[in-house]
Design a protein around this motif. Sequence first.
Motif: not given
Length: 433
Positions: A181-182, A184-186, A188-189, A413, A416, A423
């Motif tokens: 998840i980190p 993927i979110s990284q 996306l950021f 990020h 977050l 997360l």
Amino acid sequence: MSGLIGLLGIFCLLGLLTLGVPIGAALGFVGLGGLALMISPEAAIIKLGVISFETVSRYELGVLPLFLLMAHLCFAAGASRDFFDAAARFIGHKRGGLALASIGGCAGFGAISGSSLATVATIGSVALPEMRRAGYKPGFAAGALAAGGTLGSLVPPSGALIVFGIIAEQSIGKLFAASIIPGISQALFYMATIAILCAFRPEFGPPAARATWPERRAAFRRIVDVLCLILFVIGGLMIGWFTPTEAASVGVICATLLWIFRGGFTLAGFGEALGSTLRTSGMIYVVVIGAILFAAFISVTGLADQAARVVTDLHASPTLAILAMAVILLVLGSFLDGLALMLLTTPIFLPIAVSLHMSPVWFGIFIVRTMEIGFVHPPLGLNVYVIQGIAKDISLGTIFRGVAPFLVADFLHLGLLIAFPALSLWLPGMTAG
């Protein structure tokens, strides 16, 4: 007195690293010298022998060379540029589309290589010429690639997480699950940063030619086999079909079959992949042995315990303590490479995190994520130097300016991940790894 010796050992290590001594040798030298001073020279040498034997003979450490071999076999099979090509065919016609594709390519290739430097070097050599031909601003293109390359250190199978798991004696499977998840979110950021920049400054990333649907389907077909390999190996590890070492072994077999299926397999090429794996593995083994020896020295001095007691006595909240650690890591990351930073600070900071009831698995994601920022953080920023080596006509100052918006995304990020540990911890709690 012992705490003072521990501090002197840390300063000696920083001095050796500043002088350019290889990280494994510096860690081992300081650890051995410190143990000789704290206990006795004979006991220190015996400790070195025990640590070396136990490290080399550890079953769990076999996961590292196996994943490295899987990566080299995928390189040889020609999978290095396919992720970027596929993403570019689908979104390259949009503003900033090739930069977005480079982030997708870095994420996909990072799932093969497990290395930030390998990711930025490979995707950068493919994507940067394409972006420059499409009229992208050089600083923006180089900055996006330097930042995107850091994904290689976080997405599984991450070499940094494997080393952390060995040093901190944590489950590598859980660390891999925690990084999904980190990771993927990284990505996306970074994509959101590109979209915002191109919305306000369209000249940064002009649209490229639109690919036809047959071209898109052909590009997608070229990555299907590698995607299946990644999903099978990492997915099997997550749901408990394989242990980490078994997953890496299956990955090597599947990567070899993929190479044969794609064509071009030769015994000479296979031997070259083995040689590259052995050279890299040998270097990492030396680093790991040095790091464990240094950690043993820090443990004997009691420095980590003293630091934990200081934090406890100050009644600092876990959030405040982790923010202080993040600041220290970012400052040290200005002149230390990422692996040196992680191996230097883990023996000191991990006991503090545990004393504040933080999850060691979450801490592993936190320290690797902070380490990644060092790959693009001035003045060292190894990813920036790799990009500058690919495009020597782009100055370092231009690349660092191009990286600046992505550093803002990095800090947001990281904040977050600190604010919402779930997360990182939700998937490990759901998997068998």
